[in-house]
Design a protein around this motif. Structure first.
Motif, PDB file in Angstrom:
ATOM      1  N   LEU A 157       0.817  -1.215   0.000  1.00  0.00           N
ATOM      2  CA  LEU A 157       0.000   0.000   0.000  1.00  0.00           C
ATOM      3  C   LEU A 157       0.847   1.259   0.000  1.00  0.00           C
ATOM      4  N   ILE A 158       1.944   1.244   0.747  1.00  0.00           N
ATOM      5  CA  ILE A 158       2.828   2.414   0.798  1.00  0.00           C
ATOM      6  C   ILE A 158       3.461   2.676  -0.568  1.00  0.00           C
ATOM      7  N   VAL A 159       3.994   1.628  -1.181  1.00  0.00           N
ATOM      8  CA  VAL A 159       4.628   1.794  -2.497  1.00  0.00           C
ATOM      9  C   VAL A 159       3.600   2.255  -3.525  1.00  0.00           C
ATOM     10  N   GLN A 160       2.432   1.621  -3.503  1.00  0.00           N
ATOM     11  CA  GLN A 160       1.390   1.993  -4.448  1.00  0.00           C
ATOM     12  C   GLN A 160       0.933   3.439  -4.238  1.00  0.00           C
ATOM     13  N   ALA A 161       0.781   3.835  -2.991  1.00  0.00           N
ATOM     14  CA  ALA A 161       0.359   5.206  -2.698  1.00  0.00           C
ATOM     15  C   ALA A 161       1.424   6.224  -3.105  1.00  0.00           C
ATOM     16  N   LEU A 162       2.686   5.893  -2.881  1.00  0.00           N
ATOM     17  CA  LEU A 162       3.758   6.811  -3.286  1.00  0.00           C
ATOM     18  C   LEU A 162       3.742   7.038  -4.788  1.00  0.00           C
ATOM     19  N   PHE A 163       3.630   5.973  -5.548  1.00  0.00           N
ATOM     20  CA  PHE A 163       3.572   6.115  -7.003  1.00  0.00           C
ATOM     21  C   PHE A 163       2.287   6.807  -7.438  1.00  0.00           C
TER      22      PHE A 163
ATOM     23  N   GLY B  22       0.641   9.873 -10.288  1.00  0.00           N
ATOM     24  CA  GLY B  22      -0.728   9.682 -10.741  1.00  0.00           C
ATOM     25  C   GLY B  22      -0.995   8.315 -11.328  1.00  0.00           C
ATOM     26  N   ASN B  23      -0.071   7.374 -11.108  1.00  0.00           N
ATOM     27  CA  ASN B  23      -0.226   6.032 -11.666  1.00  0.00           C
ATOM     28  C   ASN B  23      -0.329   5.029 -10.525  1.00  0.00           C
ATOM     29  N   TRP B  24      -1.545   4.743 -10.106  1.00  0.00           N
ATOM     30  CA  TRP B  24      -1.780   3.839  -8.994  1.00  0.00           C
ATOM     31  C   TRP B  24      -1.550   2.388  -9.390  1.00  0.00           C
ATOM     32  N   PHE B  25      -1.656   2.111 -10.670  1.00  0.00           N
ATOM     33  CA  PHE B  25      -1.500   0.739 -11.148  1.00  0.00           C
ATOM     34  C   PHE B  25      -0.054   0.262 -11.050  1.00  0.00           C
ATOM     35  N   ILE B  26       0.874   1.054 -11.563  1.00  0.00           N
ATOM     36  CA  ILE B  26       2.267   0.607 -11.629  1.00  0.00           C
ATOM     37  C   ILE B  26       2.886   0.435 -10.248  1.00  0.00           C
ATOM     38  N   GLY B  27       2.512   1.261  -9.294  1.00  0.00           N
ATOM     39  CA  GLY B  27       3.027   1.104  -7.936  1.00  0.00           C
ATOM     40  C   GLY B  27       2.597  -0.220  -7.332  1.00  0.00           C
ATOM     41  N   GLY B  28       1.338  -0.587  -7.543  1.00  0.00           N
ATOM     42  CA  GLY B  28       0.844  -1.869  -7.045  1.00  0.00           C
ATOM     43  C   GLY B  28       1.513  -3.045  -7.743  1.00  0.00           C
ATOM     44  N   VAL B  29       1.689  -2.928  -9.041  1.00  0.00           N
ATOM     45  CA  VAL B  29       2.339  -4.009  -9.797  1.00  0.00           C
ATOM     46  C   VAL B  29       3.779  -4.204  -9.336  1.00  0.00           C
ATOM     47  N   MET B  30       4.485  -3.107  -9.144  1.00  0.00           N
ATOM     48  CA  MET B  30       5.880  -3.220  -8.707  1.00  0.00           C
ATOM     49  C   MET B  30       5.986  -3.921  -7.354  1.00  0.00           C
ATOM     50  N   ALA B  31       5.181  -3.522  -6.411  1.00  0.00           N
ATOM     51  CA  ALA B  31       5.233  -4.126  -5.084  1.00  0.00           C
ATOM     52  C   ALA B  31       4.838  -5.599  -5.136  1.00  0.00           C
ATOM     53  N   CYS B  32       3.798  -5.919  -5.884  1.00  0.00           N
ATOM     54  CA  CYS B  32       3.349  -7.314  -5.962  1.00  0.00           C
ATOM     55  C   CYS B  32       4.377  -8.199  -6.664  1.00  0.00           C
TER      56      CYS B  32
ATOM     57  N   ALA C  72      -3.684  -4.501  -3.260  1.00  0.00           N
ATOM     58  CA  ALA C  72      -3.333  -3.554  -4.319  1.00  0.00           C
ATOM     59  C   ALA C  72      -4.505  -3.363  -5.287  1.00  0.00           C
ATOM     60  N   ILE C  73      -5.220  -4.430  -5.580  1.00  0.00           N
ATOM     61  CA  ILE C  73      -6.381  -4.311  -6.463  1.00  0.00           C
ATOM     62  C   ILE C  73      -7.446  -3.440  -5.809  1.00  0.00           C
ATOM     63  N   VAL C  74      -7.676  -3.660  -4.534  1.00  0.00           N
ATOM     64  CA  VAL C  74      -8.680  -2.862  -3.823  1.00  0.00           C
ATOM     65  C   VAL C  74      -8.298  -1.376  -3.836  1.00  0.00           C
ATOM     66  N   LEU C  75      -7.045  -1.065  -3.543  1.00  0.00           N
ATOM     67  CA  LEU C  75      -6.624   0.335  -3.545  1.00  0.00           C
ATOM     68  C   LEU C  75      -6.712   0.933  -4.947  1.00  0.00           C
ATOM     69  N   TYR C  76      -6.380   0.154  -5.955  1.00  0.00           N
ATOM     70  CA  TYR C  76      -6.469   0.647  -7.333  1.00  0.00           C
ATOM     71  C   TYR C  76      -7.918   0.972  -7.698  1.00  0.00           C
TER      72      TYR C  76
ATOM     73  N   LEU D 169       2.236 -18.772  -0.173  1.00  0.00           N
ATOM     74  CA  LEU D 169       1.239 -18.302  -1.129  1.00  0.00           C
ATOM     75  C   LEU D 169       0.559 -17.030  -0.647  1.00  0.00           C
ATOM     76  N   LEU D 170       0.192 -17.013   0.629  1.00  0.00           N
ATOM     77  CA  LEU D 170      -0.496 -15.841   1.168  1.00  0.00           C
ATOM     78  C   LEU D 170       0.414 -14.620   1.233  1.00  0.00           C
ATOM     79  N   ASP D 171       1.728 -14.840   1.289  1.00  0.00           N
ATOM     80  CA  ASP D 171       2.668 -13.717   1.337  1.00  0.00           C
ATOM     81  C   ASP D 171       2.652 -12.896   0.051  1.00  0.00           C
ATOM     82  N   TRP D 172       2.160 -13.447  -1.051  1.00  0.00           N
ATOM     83  CA  TRP D 172       2.034 -12.637  -2.261  1.00  0.00           C
ATOM     84  C   TRP D 172       0.598 -12.483  -2.727  1.00  0.00           C
ATOM     85  N   VAL D 173      -0.297 -13.373  -2.336  1.00  0.00           N
ATOM     86  CA  VAL D 173      -1.694 -13.238  -2.745  1.00  0.00           C
ATOM     87  C   VAL D 173      -2.376 -12.089  -2.001  1.00  0.00           C
ATOM     88  N   ILE D 174      -2.136 -11.972  -0.710  1.00  0.00           N
ATOM     89  CA  ILE D 174      -2.766 -10.898   0.067  1.00  0.00           C
ATOM     90  C   ILE D 174      -2.339  -9.505  -0.434  1.00  0.00           C
TER      91      ILE D 174
END
Length: 99
Positions: A13-19, A24-34, A87-91, A77-82
């Motif tokens: 969430l922090i990385v996604q929010a920073l990006f 203005g690109n909420w998608f790429i921040g979430g993708v990078m972190a995931c 990230a999808i919810v925040l996006y 599995l949960l360490d990357w699925v959660i």
């Protein structure tokens, strides 16, 4: 569920929010972190495979060793699925509020 799942979600969430706020690109921040968490957990699955089936030598691992379901467990599995779900919810929230 353990504390690492929550930690991974918060960092995502922090990385996604920073990006999102900076560029203005909420998608790429979430993708990078995931992708970071997915790569990390895959590397750990490879290490588990080497320990269990490769006699402790990475050279004994086939290319598919990190994808072997026997090298994975629910915690990994949960360490990357959660973080992906978070990230999808925040996006989606960012799209709804128009950020």
């Amino acid at each position: 569920m353990n504390i690492t799942h929550l930690e991974h979600a918060v960092v995502t969430l922090i990385v996604q929010a920073l990006f999102g706020l900076a560029f203005g690109n909420w998608f790429i921040g979430g993708v990078m972190a995931c992708c970071w968490w997915m790569g990390r957990e895959h590397a750990q699955a490879e290490d588990r495979w080497v320990g269990r089936f490769g006699q402790g030598r990475r050279a004994n691992m086939p290319w598919w060793g990190g994808f072997d379901p026997k090298a994975w467990h629910m915690d990994g599995l949960l360490d990357w699925v959660i973080p992906i779900v978070v990230a999808i919810v925040l996006y989606v929230v960012s799209l709804v509020i128009g950020a």
